[in-house]
Design an enzyme around this catalytic site. Structure first.
Site, PDB file in Angstrom:
ATOM      1  CG  ASN A 113      -1.978   0.931   1.334  1.00 56.96           C
ATOM      2  OD1 ASN A 113      -2.587   1.073   2.378  1.00 56.96           O
ATOM      3  ND2 ASN A 113      -2.308   1.616   0.260  1.00 56.96           N
ATOM      4  CG  ASN A 118      -7.517   8.582   0.503  1.00 63.78           C
ATOM      5  OD1 ASN A 118      -6.709   7.836   1.043  1.00 63.78           O
ATOM      6  ND2 ASN A 118      -8.743   8.762   0.975  1.00 63.78           N
ATOM      7  CB  CYS A 134      -3.527   5.276   6.455  1.00 64.29           C
ATOM      8  SG  CYS A 134      -2.705   4.142   5.316  1.00 64.29           S
ATOM      9  N   GLY A 135      -3.467   2.466   8.621  1.00 61.83           N
ATOM     10  CA  GLY A 135      -2.581   1.603   9.389  1.00 61.83           C
ATOM     11  C   GLY A 135      -1.277   1.298   8.684  1.00 61.83           C
ATOM     12  CD  GLU A 193      -7.091   1.395   1.231  1.00 62.83           C
ATOM     13  OE1 GLU A 193      -7.099   2.466   1.879  1.00 62.83           O
ATOM     14  OE2 GLU A 193      -6.056   0.784   0.923  1.00 62.83           O
ATOM     15  NE  ARG A 194     -13.916   6.940   3.579  1.00 64.85           N
ATOM     16  CZ  ARG A 194     -14.227   7.467   4.765  1.00 64.85           C
ATOM     17  NH1 ARG A 194     -15.482   7.800   5.034  1.00 64.85           N
ATOM     18  NH2 ARG A 194     -13.296   7.638   5.681  1.00 64.85           N
ATOM     19  CB  CYS A 222      -6.852  -1.403   3.507  1.00 65.35           C
ATOM     20  SG  CYS A 222      -7.565  -0.169   4.621  1.00 65.35           S
ATOM     21  CB  THR A 231      -7.738   0.786   9.142  1.00 66.54           C
ATOM     22  OG1 THR A 231      -8.110   1.146   7.811  1.00 66.54           O
ATOM     23  CG2 THR A 231      -6.802   1.837   9.728  1.00 66.54           C
TER      24      THR A 231
END
Length: 329
Positions: free
Chosen positions: A14, A73, A82-83, A224-225, A233, A235
């Protein structure tokens, strides 16, 4: 012309550009500037390959944390958390301050971060706290006729799949599926709808389809939104791990291995005396390259870009993960 220095990073592939605002004070970092810069630099057609977003690092507004993370984003929208990105910010700040653990401020919480034992191949690995965790409809927000959605069929979304919803603090909609559903277009169709104008999730939602691999392992794929499908992702993997533990009544503290298209992480959960849940996400924090761009009149132009050896190192883990996932199909 402003020259902006960056570090290209990724957590579970990511990928992001990490921009330290303290090191780039030549720019007036307004929200509008952050959004425009993200849209231009994160374009996948850009010479630098684009990214899923930008991690802006700056001083914390509080006394304790060693820094603050803002996530924008690739479409210019703001992510509350964002993890995967936090792991790379944790590494950046801990190395900058010569620490092994500290606190980092995010948009919704101050979170614990620390250097962790490598998950393999001597890959730099970091552990970050994911919280707050909430299930109430208002926290998402969500309008599906219930205050808490846990393992329930929602006919308006799908006639067969059972969904759970949780914010950590960004919103996640989760369902456990088999390989046949994973191979279908159900996820893309549903997620695209819920991230356009709709009556159920007015602010959009991250949509994850989860496949059980074993008692201590799951596979997660997330739309992901604000981004679409990504390799992983952070989270979402944390939220899916929590739902799995709740469904199976697993011990919270036992690590769960979470596989994704970008690699593998581990997640643990804990509940304090007040019943509050927090999650710990453990995974890579890879620095791909360092470089600089010029930013003038809305145009972003590559100036320098020097690769590190870390991506080749990480690909060894990805190769191992892909071989394992083939055995589970």
């Amino acid at each position: 012309m402003a020259t902006i220095h960056f570090t290209k990073v990724h957590g579970s592939q990511n990928d992001f550009f990490l921009v330290d605002e303290e090191e780039n004070q030549i720019m007036d970092w307004s929200d509008a500037k952050r959004a425009d810069f993200a849209i231009k630099l994160c374009d996948r057609e850009h010479s630098l390959g684009g990214a899923d977003g930008i991690l802006y690092v700056t001083k914390s507004n509080e006394a304790g944390p060693i820094g603050q993370m803002r996530v924008v984003n690739s479409d210019g929208s703001i992510a509350s958390m964002c993890g995967n990105g936090l792991r790379t910010v944790a590494r950046y700040l801990l190395e900058k301050h010569a620490l092994t653990e500290a606190k980092v401020e995010t948009m919704k919480a101050i979170l614990d971060v620390k250097k962790a034992t490598s998950l393999g191949f001597d890959i730099p690995t970091y552990q970050v706290e994911i919280s707050p965790v909430k299930f109430n409809a208002e926290s998402l927000p969500m309008n599906v006729g219930v205050e808490k959605l846990f393992n329930q069929v929602v006919p308006e979304l799908d006639s067969e799949l059972a969904f759970s919803a949780v914010s950590v603090p960004n919103p996640h909609l989760i369902t456990f599926v088999d390989q046949t559903v994973l191979d279908s277009d159900k996820q893309e169709t549903l997620a695209s709808y819920l991230n356009s104008e709709n009556p159920y999730f007015p602010d959009g939602v991250n949509v994850s389809f989860v496949k059980r691999l074993s008692d201590d392992a799951i596979y997660v794929r997330t739309f992901e939104r604000g981004v679409g499908f990504t390799n992983a992702c952070g989270t979402a993997m944390s939220a899916c791990s929590l739902i799995k533990k709740m469904l199976d009544k697993d011990t919270f503290e036992t690590p769960l291995n979470v596989y994704n298209d970008g690699g593998r992480v581990q997640v643990t959960a804990k509940k304090d005396e007040a019943g509050e849940i927090s999650l710990q996400l453990i995974g890579n924090a890879t620095f791909v390259s360092t470089g600089s761009v010029s930013y003038e009149r809305g145009t972003v132009t590559e100036l320098t870009n020097e690769a590190t050896p870390e991506q080749a190192q990480y690909q060894e883990l990805v190769k191992e993960v892909k071989q394992f996932l083939k055995t589970t199909e």
